[in-house]
Design a protein around this motif. Sequence first.
Motif, mmCIF file in Angstrom:
data_model
loop_
_atom_site.group_PDB
_atom_site.id
_atom_site.type_symbol
_atom_site.label_atom_id
_atom_site.label_comp_id
_atom_site.label_asym_id
_atom_site.label_seq_id
_atom_site.Cartn_x
_atom_site.Cartn_y
_atom_site.Cartn_z
ATOM 1 N N THR A 117 52.656 61.316 98.331
ATOM 2 C CA THR A 117 51.814 60.549 99.448
ATOM 3 C C THR A 117 51.274 59.247 98.960
ATOM 4 N N PHE A 118 51.649 58.325 99.847
ATOM 5 C CA PHE A 118 50.664 57.292 99.770
ATOM 6 C C PHE A 118 49.970 56.362 101.464
ATOM 7 N N PHE A 119 49.015 55.971 100.622
ATOM 8 C CA PHE A 119 48.533 55.087 101.971
ATOM 9 C C PHE A 119 48.021 53.545 101.945
ATOM 10 N N GLY A 120 48.781 53.048 103.006
ATOM 11 C CA GLY A 120 48.856 51.655 102.904
ATOM 12 C C GLY A 120 48.733 51.188 104.500
ATOM 13 N N PRO A 121 48.247 49.763 104.232
ATOM 14 C CA PRO A 121 48.341 48.570 105.340
ATOM 15 C C PRO A 121 48.722 49.579 106.507
ATOM 16 N N ASP A 122 50.090 49.932 106.250
ATOM 17 C CA ASP A 122 51.445 50.053 107.486
ATOM 18 C C ASP A 122 50.970 52.167 107.618
ATOM 19 N N GLY A 123 50.416 52.031 107.583
ATOM 20 C CA GLY A 123 49.497 53.425 107.573
ATOM 21 C C GLY A 123 50.536 54.703 106.168
ATOM 22 N N ALA A 124 50.661 56.162 107.180
ATOM 23 C CA ALA A 124 50.566 56.366 105.623
ATOM 24 C C ALA A 124 52.478 57.089 105.196
ATOM 25 N N SER A 125 52.876 57.262 104.501
ATOM 26 C CA SER A 125 54.197 57.347 104.037
ATOM 27 C C SER A 125 54.194 57.807 102.256
ATOM 28 N N TYR A 126 55.855 58.723 102.057
ATOM 29 C CA TYR A 126 55.906 59.459 101.474
ATOM 30 C C TYR A 126 57.176 58.865 100.847
ATOM 31 N N TRP A 127 57.333 58.899 99.556
ATOM 32 C CA TRP A 127 58.162 57.978 98.309
ATOM 33 C C TRP A 127 58.641 59.361 97.450
ATOM 34 N N LEU A 128 60.101 59.244 96.790
ATOM 35 C CA LEU A 128 60.288 59.782 96.037
ATOM 36 C C LEU A 128 61.377 58.944 95.615
ATOM 37 N N THR A 129 60.650 58.003 94.816
ATOM 38 C CA THR A 129 62.412 57.051 94.162
ATOM 39 C C THR A 129 62.255 56.723 92.807
ATOM 40 N N GLY A 130 63.745 57.125 92.138
ATOM 41 C CA GLY A 130 63.343 56.078 90.207
ATOM 42 C C GLY A 130 62.924 54.829 90.569
ATOM 43 N N ARG A 131 64.042 53.901 89.133
ATOM 44 C CA ARG A 131 63.600 52.040 89.098
ATOM 45 C C ARG A 131 64.134 51.904 90.188
ATOM 46 N N SER A 132 66.540 52.404 90.623
ATOM 47 C CA SER A 132 66.792 51.713 91.110
ATOM 48 C C SER A 132 67.605 52.288 91.970
ATOM 49 N N GLY A 133 68.771 51.234 92.663
ATOM 50 C CA GLY A 133 69.120 52.115 93.674
ATOM 51 C C GLY A 133 69.116 51.998 94.908
ATOM 52 N N PRO A 134 70.449 53.007 95.874
ATOM 53 C CA PRO A 134 70.337 52.838 97.282
ATOM 54 C C PRO A 134 68.478 53.885 98.092
ATOM 55 N N ALA A 135 68.167 53.775 98.302
ATOM 56 C CA ALA A 135 67.660 55.041 99.244
ATOM 57 C C ALA A 135 67.779 54.820 100.711
ATOM 58 N N LEU A 136 67.197 56.356 101.959
ATOM 59 C CA LEU A 136 67.001 56.659 102.982
ATOM 60 C C LEU A 136 65.949 56.127 103.108
ATOM 61 N N ARG A 137 66.072 55.105 103.964
ATOM 62 C CA ARG A 137 64.845 54.575 104.448
ATOM 63 C C ARG A 137 63.945 54.759 106.229
ATOM 64 N N LEU A 138 62.814 56.245 106.678
ATOM 65 C CA LEU A 138 63.309 56.193 107.965
ATOM 66 C C LEU A 138 61.811 56.315 107.930
ATOM 67 N N GLU A 139 61.890 55.384 108.895
ATOM 68 C CA GLU A 139 60.810 54.701 109.890
ATOM 69 C C GLU A 139 60.168 55.681 111.201
ATOM 70 N N LEU A 140 59.124 56.122 111.384
ATOM 71 C CA LEU A 140 59.261 57.694 112.242
ATOM 72 C C LEU A 140 58.628 56.810 112.970
ATOM 73 N N SER A 141 58.352 57.261 114.431
ATOM 74 C CA SER A 141 57.543 57.248 116.116
ATOM 75 C C SER A 141 56.158 57.941 116.091
ATOM 76 N N GLU A 142 56.315 59.068 115.266
ATOM 77 C CA GLU A 142 55.124 59.648 115.807
ATOM 78 C C GLU A 142 54.867 61.030 113.983
ATOM 79 N N GLY A 143 53.476 61.797 113.794
ATOM 80 C CA GLY A 143 53.817 62.497 113.260
ATOM 81 C C GLY A 143 52.835 62.010 112.068
ATOM 82 N N PRO A 144 52.722 62.680 111.081
ATOM 83 C CA PRO A 144 50.692 62.090 110.222
ATOM 84 C C PRO A 144 52.090 61.526 109.204
ATOM 85 N N LEU A 145 52.835 60.953 108.925
ATOM 86 C CA LEU A 145 53.979 60.126 108.215
ATOM 87 C C LEU A 145 54.082 58.634 109.266
ATOM 88 N N ASP A 146 54.559 57.311 108.490
ATOM 89 C CA ASP A 146 54.987 56.638 109.258
ATOM 90 C C ASP A 146 56.486 56.536 108.220
#
Length: 148
Positions: free
Chosen positions: A95-124
Amino acid sequence: MAADLLTALFPLVALLALILYGVLHARSGDLADVVVSEKEILVRPRGVFKVLSFRWSIRVPADAIAWTSAPDVGDLDPPGMRFGATLFPGLTAGTFFGPDGASYWLTGRSGPALRLELSEGPLDRIVVQAGNDPGSLAARIRNMGRAA
């Protein structure tokens, strides 16, 4: 004396070994399982990534998904400040906090990832590299009519 030093350093060596193992396995891009159902999206980190990301799973109600895509990890901005997370070259997990709010990341070096933008909840935002095709997962979530 040497035995005392070894006993004192063992937890540090074990932690570094765990992180190195995670970084080496993050190259595969198969860091999490993502299960999509009509009611929710379930993100389950695989193996050692549960420990490195400080989460066993994340359940997101399907109605909370505002937008989804499958970008390349190299094209994404750094997540912000760590809060219960591991950040090493080749592995971003937790979990990370930035200017856009709280986010959860689980990524390696490169390649495609699933990105979900949330409208509600503790994560953005949730960004994960999953073994199953992130592009098809994003399309499936969009086809449910809940995300743009």
